[in-house]
Design a protein around this motif. Structure first.
Motif, mmCIF file in Angstrom:
data_model
loop_
_atom_site.group_PDB
_atom_site.id
_atom_site.type_symbol
_atom_site.label_atom_id
_atom_site.label_comp_id
_atom_site.label_asym_id
_atom_site.label_seq_id
_atom_site.Cartn_x
_atom_site.Cartn_y
_atom_site.Cartn_z
ATOM 1 N N THR A 41 -36.057 -1.957 -47.725
ATOM 2 C CA THR A 41 -37.459 -2.136 -48.068
ATOM 3 C C THR A 41 -38.214 -0.871 -47.665
ATOM 4 O OG1 THR A 41 -37.345 -4.524 -47.700
ATOM 5 C CG2 THR A 41 -39.532 -3.529 -47.721
ATOM 6 N N VAL A 42 -38.991 -0.324 -48.579
ATOM 7 C CA VAL A 42 -39.795 0.861 -48.312
ATOM 8 C C VAL A 42 -41.242 0.429 -48.102
ATOM 9 C CG1 VAL A 42 -40.536 3.124 -49.159
ATOM 10 C CG2 VAL A 42 -38.268 2.233 -49.785
ATOM 11 N N ASP A 53 -46.291 -3.925 -55.240
ATOM 12 C CA ASP A 53 -44.924 -4.377 -54.953
ATOM 13 C C ASP A 53 -44.064 -4.118 -56.176
ATOM 14 O OD1 ASP A 53 -44.812 -5.954 -52.266
ATOM 15 O OD2 ASP A 53 -46.673 -6.589 -53.224
ATOM 16 N N GLU A 54 -42.944 -3.426 -55.985
ATOM 17 C CA GLU A 54 -42.054 -3.157 -57.111
ATOM 18 C C GLU A 54 -40.629 -2.908 -56.629
ATOM 19 O OE1 GLU A 54 -42.603 0.430 -59.314
ATOM 20 O OE2 GLU A 54 -43.262 1.581 -57.571
ATOM 21 N N GLU A 55 -39.713 -2.851 -57.563
ATOM 22 C CA GLU A 55 -38.331 -2.478 -57.287
ATOM 23 C C GLU A 55 -38.139 -1.012 -57.658
ATOM 24 O OE1 GLU A 55 -35.529 -4.355 -56.261
ATOM 25 O OE2 GLU A 55 -36.903 -5.969 -55.687
ATOM 26 N N PHE A 57 -34.915 1.862 -57.474
ATOM 27 C CA PHE A 57 -33.512 2.139 -57.125
ATOM 28 C C PHE A 57 -32.918 0.985 -56.298
ATOM 29 C CE2 PHE A 57 -34.727 6.820 -57.493
ATOM 30 C CZ PHE A 57 -34.136 6.950 -58.731
ATOM 31 N N ASN A 58 -33.144 -0.231 -56.768
ATOM 32 C CA ASN A 58 -32.607 -1.428 -56.106
ATOM 33 C C ASN A 58 -33.175 -1.654 -54.709
ATOM 34 O OD1 ASN A 58 -30.801 -2.149 -58.270
ATOM 35 N ND2 ASN A 58 -29.479 -0.467 -57.603
ATOM 36 N N SER A 59 -34.298 -1.012 -54.410
ATOM 37 C CA SER A 59 -34.980 -1.217 -53.139
ATOM 38 C C SER A 59 -36.329 -1.881 -53.396
ATOM 39 C CB SER A 59 -35.214 0.124 -52.424
ATOM 40 O OG SER A 59 -33.999 0.812 -52.237
ATOM 41 N N LYS A 60 -36.798 -2.646 -52.412
ATOM 42 C CA LYS A 60 -38.142 -3.215 -52.494
ATOM 43 C C LYS A 60 -39.137 -2.203 -51.969
ATOM 44 C CE LYS A 60 -36.445 -7.921 -51.636
ATOM 45 N NZ LYS A 60 -36.448 -9.051 -50.672
ATOM 46 N N VAL A 61 -40.222 -1.999 -52.717
ATOM 47 C CA VAL A 61 -41.261 -1.063 -52.298
ATOM 48 C C VAL A 61 -42.568 -1.833 -52.128
ATOM 49 C CG1 VAL A 61 -42.542 1.032 -52.856
ATOM 50 C CG2 VAL A 61 -40.137 0.827 -53.535
ATOM 51 N N ARG A 62 -43.181 -1.692 -50.946
ATOM 52 C CA ARG A 62 -44.465 -2.323 -50.686
ATOM 53 C C ARG A 62 -45.452 -1.250 -50.245
ATOM 54 N NH1 ARG A 62 -41.782 -7.325 -47.257
ATOM 55 N NH2 ARG A 62 -40.916 -8.403 -49.065
ATOM 56 N N ARG A 63 -46.585 -1.236 -50.912
ATOM 57 C CA ARG A 63 -47.582 -0.190 -50.661
ATOM 58 C C ARG A 63 -48.821 -0.786 -49.999
ATOM 59 N NH1 ARG A 63 -45.171 1.262 -55.603
ATOM 60 N NH2 ARG A 63 -44.209 3.339 -55.503
ATOM 61 N N PHE A 64 -49.376 -0.010 -49.047
ATOM 62 C CA PHE A 64 -50.548 -0.443 -48.306
ATOM 63 C C PHE A 64 -51.609 0.654 -48.346
ATOM 64 C CE2 PHE A 64 -46.790 -2.430 -46.559
ATOM 65 C CZ PHE A 64 -47.146 -3.771 -46.534
ATOM 66 N N SER A 65 -52.853 0.234 -48.483
ATOM 67 C CA SER A 65 -53.954 1.193 -48.541
ATOM 68 C C SER A 65 -54.266 1.723 -47.140
ATOM 69 C CB SER A 65 -55.203 0.523 -49.123
ATOM 70 O OG SER A 65 -55.618 -0.554 -48.292
ATOM 71 N N ASN A 66 -55.068 2.758 -47.079
ATOM 72 C CA ASN A 66 -55.465 3.366 -45.806
ATOM 73 C C ASN A 66 -56.981 3.295 -45.671
ATOM 74 O OD1 ASN A 66 -55.183 4.820 -43.368
ATOM 75 N ND2 ASN A 66 -55.678 6.728 -44.421
ATOM 76 N N PRO A 67 -57.517 2.194 -45.177
ATOM 77 C CA PRO A 67 -58.976 2.009 -45.122
ATOM 78 C C PRO A 67 -59.621 2.800 -43.994
ATOM 79 C CG PRO A 67 -57.871 0.126 -44.154
ATOM 80 C CD PRO A 67 -56.783 1.019 -44.665
ATOM 81 N N GLN A 68 -59.713 4.100 -44.173
ATOM 82 C CA GLN A 68 -60.337 4.978 -43.194
ATOM 83 C C GLN A 68 -61.610 5.579 -43.783
ATOM 84 O OE1 GLN A 68 -58.506 4.043 -40.405
ATOM 85 N NE2 GLN A 68 -58.437 6.175 -39.777
ATOM 86 N N ILE A 69 -62.602 5.803 -42.929
ATOM 87 C CA ILE A 69 -63.838 6.457 -43.382
ATOM 88 C C ILE A 69 -63.594 7.953 -43.553
ATOM 89 C CG2 ILE A 69 -66.225 7.005 -42.787
ATOM 90 C CD1 ILE A 69 -66.328 4.327 -41.283
ATOM 91 N N LEU A 70 -63.013 8.567 -42.520
ATOM 92 C CA LEU A 70 -62.688 9.992 -42.595
ATOM 93 C C LEU A 70 -61.242 10.140 -43.065
ATOM 94 C CD1 LEU A 70 -64.270 11.495 -39.341
ATOM 95 C CD2 LEU A 70 -65.009 11.876 -41.693
#
Length: 411
Positions: A41-42, A53-55, A57-70
């Motif tokens: 899992t990436v 969320d996606e596949e 190269f046969n790996s699970k990919v989960r993406r997260f945002s970066n809620p920063q002001i600066l």
């Protein structure tokens, strides 16, 4: 009976659809880790228009945002010199007042690691620097779960990078001291960097291993091209001391000596216009926007000479990402660099290189003149294809497979 797959997590801010050398390294990890033995899992950064969320190269990919002001700005190849300087100034300001610019993203990754582990035990984590936020997320988790193995992929130096500010060096030293305590293994891109970590900040880590970058494509070995117009190509970014000043200075000398072809072409792919171009060469310069790895390879393969420019900035063990793509094509490389470092050694081994020391200007002029003369005579270089073959990423990531196999005590 089939053995259950081990559960591995890769933590990185660099992953497709982003473009860059670090992205290519992480993509290769996901692609060539053994999917027969491991579920991967990436956990990565949410890019504009990317799928949460996606596949891949046969790996699970989960993406997260970066809620920063600066936030640090994104540097684009099409930026003007003025805009590039503004972004650089803003980035310095952000780093001055915000030591962890990916803190919001890191907190989400830490939460996700806990959630995943409660559902199915995580066996091993790989985190990749930079930024340090990826290591911090892994460190936070591994402190609470001492039985989970941790590979800290450094890529390049951390605190030992001689080009970083003192304040950042102190911060990274503190992080490295904890990596030294909790990491099972450290990986980095060259043998000199292996020795650097082993003798300075990570003496207690049991295993420190070189996993080089490389190229990741299969292309036919074509005849070396000879264009009607002598074409130089540079792929990548220019920043800090990484500038083409010595190359242009040598070109001017050769022009003044009357030994330059009437027409030349200078192609810069994926870099900002943040350097000076002598007026006599402005009409010969072409800027191409940052593009896909495949199209970059096409530019390299159709060039007469590819440019590699590594400044003398006190660093050792520097290959640069583009070097491996350069050696994958049957085209000479004109390199201005440290003749005693790893990049020069590789180019000598493969047969690609016209090598000149970055502290010997007369040598630079002489080697560049040799390049031009050989092009005029249509002289071909002889490539050691067996050495080139081993620079493919799949051979490098196989080292990572063996490390994981040993760490997890598989039979």
């Amino acid at each position: 009976m089939l053995r259950a797959k081990k559960n591995i997590v890769l933590i990185t801010t660099w992953f497709p659809p982003a473009i860059g050398v670090a992205v290519n390294r992480m993509s290769a990890f996901a692609k060539y880790l053994s999917h027969e033995k491991y579920d991967l899992t990436v956990l990565t950064l949410d890019e504009t228009d990317s799928i949460i969320d996606e596949e891949y190269f046969n790996s699970k990919v989960r993406r997260f945002s970066n809620p920063q002001i600066l936030k640090s700005p994104k540097f684009n190849s099409g930026d003007s010199r003025f805009k590039h300087k503004l972004k650089t100034a803003w980035n310095i300001l952000v780093l001055k007042y915000n030591s962890d610019v990916y803190k919001g993203w890191r907190k989400k990754v830490e939460h996700e690691l806990d959630r995943m582990h409660s559902t199915r035990k995580i066996d091993l984590i790989i985190s990749s620097f930079s930024p340090e936020s990826a290591h911090l997320a892994a460190l936070h988790f591994c402190k609470a779960h001492a039985n989970v193995k941790w590979i800290a992929d450094m890529r390049d130096e951390m605190s030992q990078n001689p080009t970083i500010p003192v304040k950042l060096r102190k911060r990274l030293l503190k992080i490295e001291s904890e990596i030294n305590t909790f990491a099972s293994c450290i990986t980095t891109v060259s043998q000199p960097l292996v020795e650097l970590f082993r003798t300075t900040t990570c003496k207690s880590v049991a295993e420190i291993v070189e996993i080089r970058n490389g190229f990741d494509h299969e292309i036919p070995i074509l005849d070396q091209p000879f264009n009607d117009v002598l074409t130089f190509t540079y792929c990548g970014k220019f920043y800090g001391a990484y500038k083409p000043d010595l190359f242009f200075k040598a070109l001017v000398r050769i022009f003044e000596n009357g030994n330059l072809p009437e027409k030349i072409k200078l192609v810069f792919v994926g870099c900002s216009k943040n350097f000076d171009i002598p007026q006599i060469f402005e009409k010969f310069v072409i800027f191409e926007n940052q593009t896909t790895p495949e199209r970059s390879i096409d530019f390299m393969a159709k060039s007469d000479v590819n440019l590699l420019l590594i400044p003398a900035d006190g660093r050792t063990g520097v290959f640069t990402g583009k070097l491996f793509d350069y050696v994958s094509v049957n085209v000479p490389v004109f390199a201005i660099l440290d003749l005693n470092d790893v990049a020069a050694a590789l180019l000598s081994q493969t047969g690609h290189g016209y090598l000149a020391s970055n502290d010997d200007f007369e040598s630079i002029v002489s080697k560049l003149q040799e390049v031009i003369n050989d092009w005029k005579q249509r002289k071909k270089i002889k490539i050691a294809q067996d050495i080139v073959k081993m620079a493919h990423r799949k051979y490098q990531v196989e080292k990572l497979n063996k490390i994981i196999h040993n760490l997890l005590n598989e039979n």
